[in-house]
Each structure stands twice: as structure tokens, then as C-alpha cells.
Design a protein around this motif. Structure first.
Motif, PDB file in Angstrom:
ATOM      1  N   ILE A 234      -3.648  -0.515 -10.792  1.00 13.27           N
ATOM      2  CA  ILE A 234      -3.650  -1.337  -9.581  1.00 13.27           C
ATOM      3  C   ILE A 234      -4.431  -0.645  -8.469  1.00 13.27           C
ATOM      4  CG2 ILE A 234      -2.206  -2.347  -7.766  1.00 13.27           C
ATOM      5  CD1 ILE A 234      -0.025  -2.727  -9.846  1.00 13.27           C
ATOM      6  N   GLY A 235      -4.185   0.671  -8.311  1.00  8.44           N
ATOM      7  CA  GLY A 235      -4.902   1.424  -7.280  1.00  8.44           C
ATOM      8  C   GLY A 235      -6.399   1.437  -7.517  1.00  8.44           C
ATOM      9  N   ALA A 248      -3.323   8.817  -8.572  1.00  6.27           N
ATOM     10  CA  ALA A 248      -1.970   8.330  -8.824  1.00  6.27           C
ATOM     11  C   ALA A 248      -1.124   9.381  -9.520  1.00  6.27           C
ATOM     12  CB  ALA A 248      -2.022   7.057  -9.665  1.00  6.27           C
ATOM     13  N   PHE A 249      -1.754  10.214 -10.334  1.00  2.10           N
ATOM     14  CA  PHE A 249      -1.033  11.264 -11.053  1.00  2.10           C
ATOM     15  C   PHE A 249      -0.966  12.561 -10.246  1.00  2.10           C
ATOM     16  CE2 PHE A 249      -2.670   8.377 -14.246  1.00  2.10           C
ATOM     17  CZ  PHE A 249      -1.607   8.226 -15.108  1.00  2.10           C
ATOM     18  N   GLY A 264      -3.161   5.565  -3.015  1.00  4.56           N
ATOM     19  CA  GLY A 264      -2.010   6.242  -2.425  1.00  4.56           C
ATOM     20  C   GLY A 264      -1.000   5.267  -1.858  1.00  4.56           C
ATOM     21  N   ILE A 265      -1.477   4.200  -1.249  1.00  2.00           N
ATOM     22  CA  ILE A 265      -0.575   3.181  -0.697  1.00  2.00           C
ATOM     23  C   ILE A 265       0.192   2.490  -1.818  1.00  2.00           C
ATOM     24  CG2 ILE A 265      -0.482   0.985   0.547  1.00  2.00           C
ATOM     25  CD1 ILE A 265      -2.898   1.980   2.165  1.00  2.00           C
ATOM     26  N   LEU A 269       4.244   2.561  -2.415  1.00  5.40           N
ATOM     27  CA  LEU A 269       5.050   1.351  -2.494  1.00  5.40           C
ATOM     28  C   LEU A 269       5.880   1.308  -3.778  1.00  5.40           C
ATOM     29  CD1 LEU A 269       2.533  -1.328  -1.141  1.00  5.40           C
ATOM     30  CD2 LEU A 269       4.504  -0.331   0.040  1.00  5.40           C
ATOM     31  N   PHE A 270       5.355   1.907  -4.842  1.00  3.32           N
ATOM     32  CA  PHE A 270       6.068   1.920  -6.118  1.00  3.32           C
ATOM     33  C   PHE A 270       6.945   3.162  -6.294  1.00  3.32           C
ATOM     34  CE2 PHE A 270       3.078  -1.350  -7.309  1.00  3.32           C
ATOM     35  CZ  PHE A 270       3.750  -2.107  -8.260  1.00  3.32           C
ATOM     36  N   SER A 271       6.819   4.139  -5.391  1.00  3.68           N
ATOM     37  CA  SER A 271       7.498   5.419  -5.590  1.00  3.68           C
ATOM     38  C   SER A 271       9.009   5.278  -5.648  1.00  3.68           C
ATOM     39  CB  SER A 271       7.103   6.396  -4.478  1.00  3.68           C
ATOM     40  OG  SER A 271       7.514   5.901  -3.205  1.00  3.68           O
TER      41      SER A 271
END
Length: 303
Positions: A234-235, A248-249, A264-265, A269-271
Motif C-alpha cells: 500500500i505504501g 515499512a520493514f 510511513g503514514i 495507521l496500521f501499527s
């Protein structure tokens, strides 16, 4: 004493997610907000130092002096991380115990700030101190016996003894961790801090307990990696391409602008959801098995 199903317990986290979607959603949102605050705080407190540590870690044969220099000024971040982790896990693990052991007590999405959470914090501190103290003692014993073996029979004997004792020490630490795994559920259920009670309650059940915990850990890793891949895709689709997928990793926390890229956003949001899913999958088996051993009807929890 009742028996329990290791397979059923290993999957208990997934059942909790399926049967308590609203609760999981609330926890995920709260965890996302907490993660965002922590990330901003970490960047503000020690962004450049963390970037320097990453760069040093990427260099072969890093310079210890440079590493210590990069760590200067990071103690506020370390202290903040310890306090935050203790607070957040005390609340969430108590909420998990409440969800499993008192499913009818659903007010506030099972989350509180009170005596139960305080006891959970004390249990976390005590269990980790016990494991750490035993670890240090085992390191000393292994080093002494390995050195003695080297003095008597030469380097090969010392290395061999050290390796065998090291494996034995790791096995003992694993046994200790499994045998103390009911300490949090006991503290919540009885209102008393009873570390010894966990050791007694798990007597003779090490292998099925270990099996349940290992399966749940493997499942959590699979879910974690799958969600990371989804976040990365998605990013990347929002801009950044392959570099965004890498971010992302391994997020860049050197500055606010480097952290809050499109990838990063999305990751931020998924974190919360990622953290909560992993927490439920990994930690739900212990209170579930505890409830079964106590003769509770665990199926009520998932109704």
C-alpha cells in the motif's frame, strides 16, 4: 485438575479477534494513537542518535567507541521506552485477562486503570527480573565451567563444554518462562501476586504448554509478516516504489520528515492493529489454558 487442549489454546487469539471485533478495533485505535505519540517522542528525543546507530550497525566490524558516542544522550529514550512498555502492556494484558476470565465485564472495552493493572505491572517486573537474574547466573556458571574445561583439557574441551552448557542454559530459561507463564492470569484472577503459584499450576504440563505457545508464536509471525507485506504494498502504491516497501520493514526515525513518508503514514495507521493482533495471538493462550485448568467454561468467552 482439568485438562486442556493445546491446539484450542494456540488458536484462542484468533477466536478472540473473531468474536470481539469491536473490542479489537477500540484497542487497535488506542494503540495506534499510543504508537504515534511514542514515535514522535522517540524522534524528538533521539532521532539523530538512532540514525547513527543504524548506520554503525550496517558497517562491518563497527567501532565500539563510535557506538558508545552515538548512545550518548539516549538514556531519556531508554527510560521512556521502559516506562511506556510497562504501562501499555500492564493495561493490555490485564484487559486480555479480563476478556478471557471475566468476559461479562466489558465496560470500557475491558480496559481499566486500577489495582488489577498495578498487580500486572508488578508481575511483569518480577517475572522479568527472575528470568534475567537466572540468565546472569547461568552465564557466569557456563563461563566458569567452560574456562575450567579449557584449563584442564585445552581449548576444544572448553569450547565443547561451553556449547553444551549454553544449550542447557537456554533450555532451562525456556522451561522457566513456560512455568511462570500463568503468573499474570493468577494475579488477575485471585487478586494476589503469586509467582510460585504459576510454577505449581504448570507442573507436569510443560510440553503441551510449550506446544501451544510455539504454535501461537509461529502464527503471530505469519500474521505479522503478512500485514507488513500489505502495508509495504500500500505504501509503495502511494509513492516511493521499492524504497517505500523497504521503509515499512525498517522505518527511518532520524527526523519527522523521514518518518512520515506515504509509506510511513500507512505503517503508522496500521501499527495499532498489527500490535494488537500479535499481542492477542501470542498472549491469549496462557489465560485460556489457565481458565481450562481451573474448570472454567472457556467457550463462554467466545460467545
Amino acid at each position: 485438575m482439568q485438562q486442556f487442549s493445546a491446539t484450542d489454546a494456540a488458536l484462542s487469539g484468533f477466536r478472540l479477534v473473531r468474536e470481539h471485533l469491536k473490542t479489537v478495533g477500540v484497542w487497535a485505535v488506542l494503540m495506534t494513537v499510543a504508537s504515534l505519540i511514542v514515535s514522535i517522542g522517540a524522534i524528538k528525543l533521539a532521532g539523530p542518535q538512532m540514525a547513527a546507530m543504524v548506520d554503525l550497525g550496517a558497517e562491518p566490524g563497527g567501532d565500539p567507541a563510535a557506538t558508545f558516542k552515538a548512545m550518548e544522550g539516549m538514556w531519556p529514550l531508554f527510560l521512556f521506552s521502559v516506562v511506556y512498555s510497562l504501562a501499555i502492556y500492564s493495561v493490555l494484558l490485564t484487559g486480555l485477562n479480563r476478556l478471557v476470565l471475566r468476559p461479562q465485564d466489558s465496560a470500557g472495552a475491558y480496559l481499566r486503570l486500577g489495582a488489577d493493572e498495578f498487580r500486572q505491572a508488578v508481575v511483569l517486573i518480577l517475572v522479568n527480573l527472575i528470568i534475567f537474574a537466572v540468565y546472569l547466573a547461568l552465564v557466569v556458571v557456563v563461563a566458569l565451567i567452560g574456562g575450567l574445561g579449557a584449563a584442564i583439557g585445552g581449548a576444544p574441551l572448553g569450547v565443547g563444554l561451553g556449547l553444551l552448557l549454553g544449550i542447557a542454559a537456554l533450555c532451562f530459561l525456556l522451561v522457566l518462562a513456560v512455568r511462570l507463564s500463568f503468573a499474570g492470569a493468577l494475579a488477575f484472577d485471585t487478586g494476589k501476586i503469586d509467582i510460585r503459584g504459576s510454577w505449581d499450576l504448570t507442573k507436569g504440563k510443560f510440553w503441551p504448554l510449550l506446544g501451544a505457545y510455539v504454535v501461537s508464536l509461529i502464527l503471530a509471525i505469519v500474521v505479522y509478516l503478512l500485514l507488513l507485506v500489505i502495508i509495504a504494498v500500500i505504501g509503495a502504491s502511494l509513492g516511493g516504489g521499492i524504497s517505500a516497501m523497504s521503509a515499512a520493514f525498517n522505518p527511518d526515525m532520524s527526523s519527522m520528515s523521514a518518518f512520515f513518508t506515504p509509506a510511513g503514514i500507512v505503517r503508522t495507521l496500521f501499527s495499532g492493529l498489527l500490535s494488537i493482533l500479535v499481542l492477542l495471538i501470542v498472549f491469549a493462550p496462557a489465560p485460556t489454558i489457565y481458565a481450562q485448568l481451573r474448570g472454567r467454561n472457556v467457550s463462554d468467552t467466545f460467545s
